[in-house]
Design an enzyme around this catalytic site. Sequence first.
Site, short mmCIF file in Angstrom:
data_model
loop_
_atom_site.label_atom_id
_atom_site.label_comp_id
_atom_site.label_asym_id
_atom_site.label_seq_id
_atom_site.Cartn_x
_atom_site.Cartn_y
_atom_site.Cartn_z
N ARG A 59 0.83 -1.21 0.00
CA ARG A 59 0.00 0.00 0.00
C ARG A 59 0.87 1.26 0.00
NH1 ARG A 59 -3.61 2.44 4.56
NH2 ARG A 59 -5.21 3.55 3.36
N HIS A 63 0.51 4.52 -2.36
CA HIS A 63 0.27 5.87 -1.83
C HIS A 63 1.42 6.81 -2.15
CE1 HIS A 63 -3.26 5.12 1.14
NE2 HIS A 63 -3.39 4.40 0.04
N ASP A 64 2.64 6.27 -2.26
CA ASP A 64 3.73 7.15 -2.67
C ASP A 64 3.52 7.61 -4.12
OD1 ASP A 64 6.06 8.63 -2.44
OD2 ASP A 64 7.29 7.02 -3.27
N VAL A 67 0.79 10.41 -5.18
CA VAL A 67 0.91 11.78 -4.69
C VAL A 67 2.34 12.26 -4.95
CG1 VAL A 67 0.58 13.30 -2.70
CG2 VAL A 67 -0.77 11.21 -2.88
N GLY A 69 4.07 11.63 -7.47
CA GLY A 69 4.85 10.59 -8.15
C GLY A 69 5.61 9.69 -7.18
N ASP A 71 8.26 9.11 -5.38
CA ASP A 71 9.42 9.92 -5.00
C ASP A 71 9.68 9.93 -3.50
OD1 ASP A 71 7.33 11.42 -4.02
OD2 ASP A 71 8.19 13.34 -4.64
N SER A 73 7.90 10.88 -1.20
CA SER A 73 7.32 12.03 -0.48
C SER A 73 6.47 11.57 0.70
CB SER A 73 6.49 12.90 -1.43
OG SER A 73 5.57 12.10 -2.16
N ASN A 92 -3.57 8.32 4.96
CA ASN A 92 -2.32 7.72 5.45
C ASN A 92 -2.24 7.58 6.97
OD1 ASN A 92 -1.33 7.54 2.83
ND2 ASN A 92 -0.43 9.59 2.92
N HIS A 193 -6.38 -5.94 -2.37
CA HIS A 193 -7.25 -6.06 -1.20
C HIS A 193 -7.55 -7.52 -0.87
CE1 HIS A 193 -8.66 -1.61 -1.74
NE2 HIS A 193 -7.41 -1.72 -1.32
N THR A 194 -6.70 -8.40 -1.30
CA THR A 194 -6.74 -9.80 -0.90
C THR A 194 -5.83 -10.05 0.30
OG1 THR A 194 -6.46 -12.06 -1.72
CG2 THR A 194 -4.85 -10.48 -2.46
N THR A 244 -8.28 -16.04 2.88
CA THR A 244 -6.81 -16.19 2.94
C THR A 244 -6.21 -14.81 3.21
OG1 THR A 244 -6.78 -15.98 0.51
CG2 THR A 244 -6.64 -18.21 1.42
N ASP A 249 -3.21 -13.53 -3.56
CA ASP A 249 -3.70 -14.44 -4.58
C ASP A 249 -4.93 -13.82 -5.25
OD1 ASP A 249 -5.66 -14.57 -2.67
OD2 ASP A 249 -5.29 -16.64 -2.10
C1 HEM Z 1 -8.82 1.47 -6.16
C2 HEM Z 1 -8.84 2.34 -5.19
C3 HEM Z 1 -8.44 2.00 -3.80
C4 HEM Z 1 -9.11 2.36 -2.68
C5 HEM Z 1 -10.38 3.18 -2.62
C6 HEM Z 1 -8.39 1.80 -1.56
C7 HEM Z 1 -8.75 1.97 -0.24
C8 HEM Z 1 -8.18 1.30 0.83
C9 HEM Z 1 -8.59 1.42 2.19
C10 HEM Z 1 -9.68 2.34 2.70
C11 HEM Z 1 -7.84 0.56 2.92
C12 HEM Z 1 -7.94 0.29 4.42
C13 HEM Z 1 -7.06 1.23 5.20
C14 HEM Z 1 -7.35 1.08 6.67
O1 HEM Z 1 -8.43 1.48 7.09
O2 HEM Z 1 -6.50 0.56 7.41
C15 HEM Z 1 -6.94 -0.10 2.03
C16 HEM Z 1 -6.03 -1.06 2.39
C17 HEM Z 1 -5.10 -1.59 1.54
N1 HEM Z 1 -4.90 -1.24 0.22
FE1 HEM Z 1 -6.13 -0.12 -0.91
N2 HEM Z 1 -7.31 1.12 -2.02
C18 HEM Z 1 -7.29 1.22 -3.38
C19 HEM Z 1 -6.31 0.72 -4.22
C20 HEM Z 1 -5.20 0.05 -3.80
C21 HEM Z 1 -4.05 -0.23 -4.61
C22 HEM Z 1 -3.88 0.24 -6.06
C23 HEM Z 1 -3.18 -0.93 -3.85
C24 HEM Z 1 -1.82 -1.47 -4.17
C25 HEM Z 1 -1.32 -1.59 -5.36
C26 HEM Z 1 -3.81 -1.10 -2.55
C27 HEM Z 1 -3.28 -1.83 -1.51
C28 HEM Z 1 -3.85 -1.94 -0.26
C29 HEM Z 1 -3.36 -2.84 0.77
C30 HEM Z 1 -2.22 -3.84 0.63
C31 HEM Z 1 -4.13 -2.61 1.91
C32 HEM Z 1 -3.96 -3.27 3.29
C33 HEM Z 1 -3.01 -2.37 4.09
C34 HEM Z 1 -2.63 -2.88 5.46
O3 HEM Z 1 -3.02 -3.97 5.86
O4 HEM Z 1 -1.91 -2.14 6.14
N3 HEM Z 1 -5.01 -0.47 -2.55
N4 HEM Z 1 -7.16 0.39 0.75
#
Ligand code: HEM
Length: 321
Positions: A59, A63-64, A67, A69, A71, A73, A92, A193-194, A244, A249
């Site tokens: 994640r 997030h880097d 915003v 690019g 970099d 930040s 964040n 989000h898996t 899982t 996956d």
């Molecule tokens: C498509 C739009 C996306 C939205 C709206 C979104 C939103 C979120 C939100 C709200 C969370 C939960 C944060 C929390 O409350 O702790 C989350 C977790 C996560 N997101 Fe996304 N996300 C998006 C795309 C992505 C992308 C593109 C990636 C990576 C390439 C990503 C990877 C992750 C990961 C790995 C988690 C789990 C983080 C953790 O366990 O600390 N997400 N996301």
Amino acid sequence: MARVAAILVSCVLLLAATSSHGLKYGYYNRRCPPAEFIVRKVVGKAIRQNPGIGAGLIRLAFHDCFVQGCDASVLLDPTPANPRPEKLGPPNFPSLRGFEVIDVAKAALERVCPGKVSCADVVQFAGRDAAFFLSDHKVNYTLPGGRLDGRVSLENETLAFLPPPSFNLSELVDSFRTKGLDVDDLVVLSGSHTIGRSHCSSFSDRIGTPPSDMDAGLAAVLRRRCPANPNFNNDPTVVQDIFTPNRLDNQYYNNVLRRKVLFKSDAALLTSTETARKVVENAAVRGRWERKFARAMVKMAAIEVKTAANGEVRRNCRVVN
Ligand code: HEM
Ligand SMILES: *[C@@H]1O[C@H](CO)[C@@H](O)[C@H](O)[C@H]1NC(C)=O
Ligand SMILES: *[C@@H]1O[C@H](CO)[C@@H](O)[C@H](O)[C@H]1NC(C)=O
Ligand SMILES: *[C@@H]1O[C@H](CO)[C@@H](O)[C@H](O)[C@H]1NC(C)=O
């Protein structure tokens, strides 16, 4: 004629070695040969202690890049001159994690090759390595290096560029398009989000009664785990993939199809025939999502990369030089 052909061939080879934005595969082969190995080792150790940190690192890479690019930040701490950097922005803080792993990797790199390896590259390599370990080595890709670290980090740019979980499909598509990513990238990268967790506040509007488009059984489970009105001081976390939770996956796509996903932005992937078809493909075809995910991560890792004019190699990832 042969010379023209030779020149053409070398141009093609040069193009192949240099990806867009001046990033290069094997960028550290001469500048700091053990660089990628060091990052992978630090990430592997951190994930063995807590797989959730691996989710945080993937994640962090996202997030880097969205915003300012890719970099680094997102790593900058508040200072008197810049009291509200990105890491304090609502998407964040307090949910983003993995910063300490970047610090450990960077410290090891500075001991071996001081001033050579940018924090921006460490963030993207760490995300790549987290994907490698959490996928049981199925997501295994090379990533070009050569990103530089930025000097600008503003809290107000986080909400402007990072899509919130309340977004519908057209808002998500627009948000990704602004960063040069397409609908396929959106569907494929959402598969992240898996793994990992979410705070209740990110989906609490979807679990009350009357039920939303979320699976009723999942909503009932979440109602037991979450307070009715989560707030900063009372905001528990739940796993994103109940089947899982620590495995990178394609289970996410099965969850989307069964409406067992937390966010409106996840469920939104079924709201157009184009994206719904992609969800079905990613769920059904073995190995397909892993390949596409690797490609999309490489593409994401090239967003708005800084040049020598506006970048540097930081000595400490938390402060500009
Ligand atoms: C498509 C739009 C996306 C939205 C709206 C979104 C939103 C979120 C939100 C709200 C969370 C939960 C944060 C929390 O409350 O702790 C989350 C977790 C996560 N997101 Fe996304 N996300 C998006 C795309 C992505 C992308 C593109 C990636 C990576 C390439 C990503 C990877 C992750 C990961 C790995 C988690 C789990 C983080 C953790 O366990 O600390 N997400 N996301
Ligand atoms: C990962 O890919 C590299 C390079 O393509 C290869 O040498 C290595 O054996 C692969 N590792 C695994 C565990 O598949
Ligand atoms: C964020 O704030 C800075 C000044 O503090 C301003 O220049 C910039 O336009 C703002 N960006 C957004 C997206 O609001
Ligand atoms: C998504 O939300 C925006 C803003 O609320 C709205 O203008 C748009 O029509 C919505 N799109 C869909 C597909 O529902």
